[in-house]
Design a protein around this motif. Structure first.
Motif, PDB file in Angstrom:
ATOM      1  N   PHE A  41     -14.127 -21.251 115.361  1.00  0.00           N
ATOM      2  CA  PHE A  41     -13.277 -20.152 114.894  1.00  0.00           C
ATOM      3  C   PHE A  41     -14.107 -19.044 114.251  1.00  0.00           C
ATOM      4  CE2 PHE A  41     -10.515 -23.821 115.079  1.00  0.00           C
ATOM      5  CZ  PHE A  41      -9.358 -23.309 115.650  1.00  0.00           C
ATOM      6  N   VAL A  45     -10.826 -14.671 112.021  1.00  0.00           N
ATOM      7  CA  VAL A  45      -9.782 -15.086 112.950  1.00  0.00           C
ATOM      8  C   VAL A  45      -8.395 -14.748 112.403  1.00  0.00           C
ATOM      9  CG1 VAL A  45      -9.725 -17.431 111.981  1.00  0.00           C
ATOM     10  CG2 VAL A  45      -8.896 -17.032 114.300  1.00  0.00           C
ATOM     11  N   ARG A  56      -7.893 -17.992 107.246  1.00  0.00           N
ATOM     12  CA  ARG A  56      -8.757 -18.964 107.936  1.00  0.00           C
ATOM     13  C   ARG A  56      -8.825 -20.278 107.167  1.00  0.00           C
ATOM     14  NH1 ARG A  56     -14.365 -20.385 108.422  1.00  0.00           N
ATOM     15  NH2 ARG A  56     -15.067 -20.536 110.609  1.00  0.00           N
ATOM     16  N   ARG A 146     -16.171 -17.593 120.219  1.00  0.00           N
ATOM     17  CA  ARG A 146     -15.402 -18.029 119.069  1.00  0.00           C
ATOM     18  C   ARG A 146     -13.935 -17.651 119.291  1.00  0.00           C
ATOM     19  NH1 ARG A 146     -19.652 -19.943 118.524  1.00  0.00           N
ATOM     20  NH2 ARG A 146     -20.966 -20.158 116.662  1.00  0.00           N
ATOM     21  N   THR A 148     -10.822 -15.843 118.163  1.00  0.00           N
ATOM     22  CA  THR A 148     -10.575 -14.710 117.277  1.00  0.00           C
ATOM     23  C   THR A 148      -9.097 -14.545 116.909  1.00  0.00           C
ATOM     24  OG1 THR A 148     -10.423 -13.224 119.194  1.00  0.00           O
ATOM     25  CG2 THR A 148     -12.582 -13.450 118.136  1.00  0.00           C
TER      26      THR A 148
END
Length: 215
Positions: A41, A45, A56, A146, A148
């Motif tokens: 992550f 994010v 997050r 990753r 997002t």
């Protein structure tokens, strides 16, 4: 003549997303969970869970609670179906939709001395992008992707409780609701509604373990 950088071979987007989710929920220790979460992550994010925006760290606590290292002790994750769409500007990234079921053994709830089992069902939509620059030193395994953005619908967990036949007659109708009772352990695959899901349906037994390097 300068040599060209050889990019490491990375798994396809649907395999990457499914294996990360599977490995995250089946993490046996908090250290393993933290490493996979941070390698999956993005720091910024965007998360929406059941219509509510989460930070997050808040979302990390939700996933940890579901994991094998957490209090709910997930022991099996079944990817029921998935669908993907790639990004035109980032061929390694894209959008992934996953429908999954997680089953675990509670570490806090006991019935007749035995830990209760539980099941959760979820649909999760992920936006995946290449956000991490390649490091100057070569790593054994490096993946710049990753997550997002997350938009997830997560059901409340349903407890699966079994009683000996002497407690509940075999011909007694089982009680419907959050707690399901019966004379023997309930096979959760029986009597469930059949879902039609876009994409592939497969067992997580075929998914590779998430490979990550320290950043």
């Amino acid at each position: 003549m300068a040599s060209e950088r050889v990019l490491p071979r990375v798994p396809p987007l649907p395999v990457w997303a499914s294996s990360r989710l599977n490995s995250l929920l089946k993490s046996k220790t908090s250290d393993r969970f933290d490493r996979i979460f941070d390698a999956t992550f993005a720091q910024n994010v965007d998360v929406v869970l059941n219509g509510k925006s989460l930070t997050r760290d808040e979302y990390k606590k939700v996933l940890f609670a579901q994991s094998e290292a957490g209090p709910l002790g997930t022991t099996d994750v079944q990817i029921e179906g998935e669908t993907t769409a790639t990004l035109s500007q980032d061929r390694s990234g894209g959008f992934v939709g996953i429908f999954y079921t997680a089953v675990g053994t509670s570490k806090r709830i006991f019935v007749l001395g035995a830990p209760a089992r539980y099941k959760i069902v979820s649909s999760i939509n992920l936006t995946v992008e290449s956000t991490v620059p390649y490091p100057p030193t070569r790593l054994r395994y490096f993946d710049p992707r990753r997550i997002t953005a997350v938009n997830q619908v997560l059901s409340a967990r349903s407890l699966i409780v079994s009683f000996p036949g002497t407690v509940l007659p075999a011909n007694e109708a089982s009680i419907t609701g959050k707690v399901e009772l019966g004379p023997a352990p309930l096979n959760i695959s029986e009597g469930e509604e059949e879902f039609s899901v876009l994409g592939n349906s497969f067992s997580t037994a075929s998914l590779p373990e998430a490979e990550i390097d320290e950043e």
